[in-house]
Design an enzyme around this catalytic site. Structure first.
Site, PDB file in Angstrom:
ATOM      1  N   ARG A   1      -3.121 -29.997   0.136  1.00 60.17           N
ATOM      2  CA  ARG A   1      -2.774 -29.326  -0.589  1.00 60.17           C
ATOM      3  C   ARG A   1      -1.464 -30.330  -1.123  1.00 60.17           C
ATOM      4  O   ARG A   1      -0.534 -30.928  -0.763  1.00 60.17           O
ATOM      5  CB  ARG A   1      -2.172 -28.354  -0.505  1.00 60.17           C
TER       6      ARG A   1
ATOM      7  N   CYS B   1      -2.658 -13.240  -5.057  1.00 55.76           N
ATOM      8  CA  CYS B   1      -2.618 -14.307  -3.986  1.00 55.76           C
ATOM      9  C   CYS B   1      -2.220 -14.916  -2.652  1.00 55.76           C
ATOM     10  O   CYS B   1      -1.726 -14.631  -1.704  1.00 55.76           O
ATOM     11  CB  CYS B   1      -3.435 -15.848  -4.564  1.00 55.76           C
TER      12      CYS B   1
ATOM     13  N   ARG C   1      -9.145 -15.242   3.189  1.00 56.78           N
ATOM     14  CA  ARG C   1      -8.994 -15.968   2.967  1.00 56.78           C
ATOM     15  C   ARG C   1      -9.966 -17.465   4.157  1.00 56.78           C
ATOM     16  O   ARG C   1     -10.362 -17.626   4.611  1.00 56.78           O
ATOM     17  CB  ARG C   1      -7.489 -16.980   3.611  1.00 56.78           C
TER      18      ARG C   1
ATOM     19  N   HIS D   1      -7.184 -23.858  -7.520  1.00 56.36           N
ATOM     20  CA  HIS D   1      -7.005 -22.951  -5.998  1.00 56.36           C
ATOM     21  C   HIS D   1      -8.258 -22.388  -5.826  1.00 56.36           C
ATOM     22  O   HIS D   1      -8.436 -21.314  -5.510  1.00 56.36           O
ATOM     23  CB  HIS D   1      -5.751 -22.184  -6.532  1.00 56.36           C
TER      24      HIS D   1
ATOM     25  N   ASP E   1       0.066 -13.330 -10.233  1.00 57.59           N
ATOM     26  CA  ASP E   1       0.822 -14.387  -9.412  1.00 57.59           C
ATOM     27  C   ASP E   1       1.697 -14.700 -10.208  1.00 57.59           C
ATOM     28  O   ASP E   1       2.648 -13.983 -10.924  1.00 57.59           O
ATOM     29  CB  ASP E   1      -0.535 -16.381  -9.307  1.00 57.59           C
TER      30      ASP E   1
ATOM     31  N   GLN F   1      -8.717 -19.699  -2.869  1.00 58.84           N
ATOM     32  CA  GLN F   1      -8.554 -18.857  -3.286  1.00 58.84           C
ATOM     33  C   GLN F   1      -9.201 -18.182  -4.227  1.00 58.84           C
ATOM     34  O   GLN F   1      -9.655 -16.029  -3.199  1.00 58.84           O
ATOM     35  CB  GLN F   1      -6.698 -18.739  -3.615  1.00 58.84           C
TER      36      GLN F   1
END
Ligand code: CP
Ligand code: NVA
Length: 308
Positions: free
Chosen positions: A108, A265, A293, A135, A226, A138
């Site tokens: 990340r 998310c 996830r 991402h 988000d 996700q």
């Protein structure tokens, strides 16, 4: 050839559909099994995932660790600030070393070029655990959540509200691969990366951009938002003001279909991009999305190791 998962397109639509199907099957199989117990077939027994974090994380960190445990392997967390990467060792050298010590790398980071650099110098699979650009892990979990809740992906109308960020870029990429449509409600100046939109359109997805939030949500099957301020971005007052009309609240949700789902998310900034009434309301499936996830990551891991 080493399989990297830097973008959803690295796998493609068919593999993505296979990952979702595999996740549903494995999740179903292990209901009532303690969370840390391995799956009976332990398909990644003996495998180690090295996880490099240059940004904060709760879900990605825990879900990858749990995914590796359930697949019979294990994970090592490296917080960049406490590694030599944080003191200037190059990404390329880090990739070379981690490739000798671990079976796969998840990273990340901020600049997407860093993950490409990592993949270019790694001899083991590299997985994108979020960059400023995308991402993808996700979105595998998001799609799994939608399918699990009875939504068919082809032809689905997904409304995105708020900032045109990394999560939206991966949603738009998925739309092109799995043939669903995205209606983006975003203020001027905060649009997402046009190259993702053009690529999805070229694959036949309908992607529309709206200034009016209610228009973006009208008749949608899913409403997604988000944070308005992503990690590494400035908490600019003018940005928050521009985002205000795109807040997902009960009034806005009423514009969507009666059985529309709400996704986020997480982490959420309650009272900013979403109100409590929506995120805690009956249409919200955000806790399933968070749990998924783990299940989605297991499929991503199985895919990079050539098991899917
Ligand atoms: N959604 C997500 O990636 O959460 P974390 O930042 O907690 O990993
Ligand atoms: N867009 C958010 C997602 C966090 C999981 C960020 O990049 O901070």
């Amino acid at each position: 050839m080493t399989r990297h998962f830097l973008a959803l397109g690295d796998a493609g639509g068919d593999a993505l559909a296979a990952m979702i199907a595999d996740a549903i099957e494995r999740k179903d199989y292990r209901r009532d099994v303690p969370k840390g117990a391995p799956d009976g077939d332990a398909p990644l027994a003996g495998h180690v995932l090295a996880m490099v974090f240059e940004k904060n994380s709760t879900r990605t960190r825990v879900s990858f660790d749990m995914a590796m445990r359930q697949l019979g392997g294990s994970a090592i967390v490296l917080d960049a600030g406490t590694t030599q990467l944080g003191r200037g060792e190059t990404v390329a050298d880090t990739a070379r070393v981690l490739s000798r010590m671990a079976d796969a790398i998840m990273i990340r980071t901020d600049d997407h070029a860093k993950i490409e650099e990592m993949a270019a110098h790694a001899s083991v699979p590299v997985i994108n655990g979020l960059t400023d650009r995308s991402h993808p892990c996700q979105i595998v979990a998001d799609l799994l959540t939608l399918v699990e809740h009875g939504k068919a992906l082809p032809g689905l109308e997904l409304a995105w509200l708020g900032d045109g960020n990394n999560v939206l870029n991966s949603i738009v990429e998925a739309a092109g691969l799995l043939k669903f449509n995205v209606r983006i409600g975003v203020p001027q100046g905060y649009e997402s990366d046009q190259s993702f939109i053009e690529a999805a359109r070229a694959r036949g997805a309908r992607i529309s951009v709206h200034r009016d939030a209610a228009e973006a949500v009208a008749g949608a099957d899913v409403v997604v938002t988000d944070t308005w301020v992503s990690m590494g971005q400035e908490h600019a007052h003018n940005k928050l003001a521009a985002m205000a009309p795109y807040q997902v609240n009960p009034l806005l949700m009423q514009q969507a279909k009666g059985d529309a789902l709400f996704l986020h998310c997480l982490p959420a900034h309650r009272g900013e991009e979403v109100t409590d009434a929506v995120i805690d309301g009956p249409q919200s499936v955000v806790w399933d999305e968070a749990e998924n996830r783990i299940h989605a990551q297991k499929s991503v891991l199985r895919w990079v190791f050539g098991q899917l």
